[in-house]
Scaffold this motif. Structure first.
Motif, PDB file in Angstrom:
ATOM      1  N   CYS A  42       0.830  -1.205   0.000  1.00  0.00           N
ATOM      2  CA  CYS A  42       0.000   0.000   0.000  1.00  0.00           C
ATOM      3  C   CYS A  42       0.870   1.262   0.000  1.00  0.00           C
ATOM      4  CB  CYS A  42      -0.934  -0.023   1.206  1.00  0.00           C
ATOM      5  SG  CYS A  42      -2.218   1.217   1.115  1.00  0.00           S
ATOM      6  N   GLY A 104      -6.732  -1.605   9.970  1.00  0.00           N
ATOM      7  CA  GLY A 104      -7.712  -1.933   8.953  1.00  0.00           C
ATOM      8  C   GLY A 104      -7.382  -1.283   7.618  1.00  0.00           C
ATOM      9  N   PHE A 105      -8.101  -1.677   6.601  1.00  0.00           N
ATOM     10  CA  PHE A 105      -7.848  -1.192   5.243  1.00  0.00           C
ATOM     11  C   PHE A 105      -8.075   0.311   5.125  1.00  0.00           C
ATOM     12  CE2 PHE A 105      -9.179  -0.446   0.822  1.00  0.00           C
ATOM     13  CZ  PHE A 105      -8.013  -0.851   0.191  1.00  0.00           C
ATOM     14  N   LYS A 106      -9.145   0.821   5.738  1.00  0.00           N
ATOM     15  CA  LYS A 106      -9.458   2.249   5.649  1.00  0.00           C
ATOM     16  C   LYS A 106      -8.342   3.083   6.285  1.00  0.00           C
ATOM     17  CE  LYS A 106     -13.048   5.551   6.877  1.00  0.00           C
ATOM     18  NZ  LYS A 106     -14.317   5.746   7.571  1.00  0.00           N
ATOM     19  N   MET A 107      -7.857   2.679   7.443  1.00  0.00           N
ATOM     20  CA  MET A 107      -6.786   3.410   8.115  1.00  0.00           C
ATOM     21  C   MET A 107      -5.481   3.298   7.330  1.00  0.00           C
ATOM     22  SD  MET A 107      -5.746   5.374  10.448  1.00  0.00           S
ATOM     23  CE  MET A 107      -6.955   5.441  11.733  1.00  0.00           C
ATOM     24  N   ILE A 109      -5.116   2.970   4.044  1.00  0.00           N
ATOM     25  CA  ILE A 109      -5.203   3.865   2.888  1.00  0.00           C
ATOM     26  C   ILE A 109      -5.036   5.319   3.328  1.00  0.00           C
ATOM     27  CG2 ILE A 109      -6.774   4.748   1.097  1.00  0.00           C
ATOM     28  CD1 ILE A 109      -5.627   2.016   0.441  1.00  0.00           C
ATOM     29  N   THR A 110      -5.643   5.689   4.448  1.00  0.00           N
ATOM     30  CA  THR A 110      -5.518   7.048   4.959  1.00  0.00           C
ATOM     31  C   THR A 110      -4.062   7.383   5.259  1.00  0.00           C
ATOM     32  OG1 THR A 110      -7.735   6.919   5.908  1.00  0.00           O
ATOM     33  CG2 THR A 110      -6.283   8.641   6.763  1.00  0.00           C
TER      34      THR A 110
END
Length: 139
Positions: A42, A104-107, A109-110
């Motif tokens: 990522c 998690g995925f959202k964090m 990416i952020t």
């Protein structure tokens, strides 16, 4: 701009992503290879793509950006500085254990976007900093 300069810029831009990825690995309770590879992929993708997006934006909006760049930098740095002062003054209860579950995925990416904003900004200013012939060398 030669390859040595580009390598120096790339290393400098990737240091914040390296520090965040290292901290995530150190604070995660039960880190597995899957989590480490997900973090590396990522951060790597965003660090590679953001300068290219910035370069394209810089080529298209060269005239507009030169008129607004100092104000954008002022607002962003002012916001970041104000947030740092606020968080330093704000009192929070301290935990004994700072370990946590994998992010998690959202964090993820952020954090990847946040650490690659400087790469985006560098990509935006590259068209004006480099001549047309050396810009082709970057690609």
């Amino acid at each position: 701009m030669d390859y040595f300069a580009l390598f120096g810029i790339a290393v400098g831009l990737s240091m914040d992503a390296f520090a965040v990825a290292l901290t995530n690995g150190a604070m995660t309770r039960d880190i597995r290879l899957k989590h480490a590879l997900r973090i590396a992929l990522c951060f790597g993708v965003f660090q590679a793509v953001m300068p290219i997006i910035g370069w394209l934006v810089g080529k298209v909006g060269e005239g507009i950006i030169s008129q607004l760049d100092h104000w954008i930098a002022f607002i962003l740095l002012g916001y970041i500085g104000g947030k740092m002062i606020y968080e330093a003054v704000k009192k929070e209860p301290e935990d004994d254990c700072h370990c946590r579950e994998p992010i998690g995925f959202k964090m993820l990416i952020t954090m990847a976007v946040a650490t690659s904003i400087d790469a985006l900004a560098t990509g935006i200013i590259l068209p004006s900093a480099v001549g047309a012939s050396t810009t082709l060398l970057m690609l």
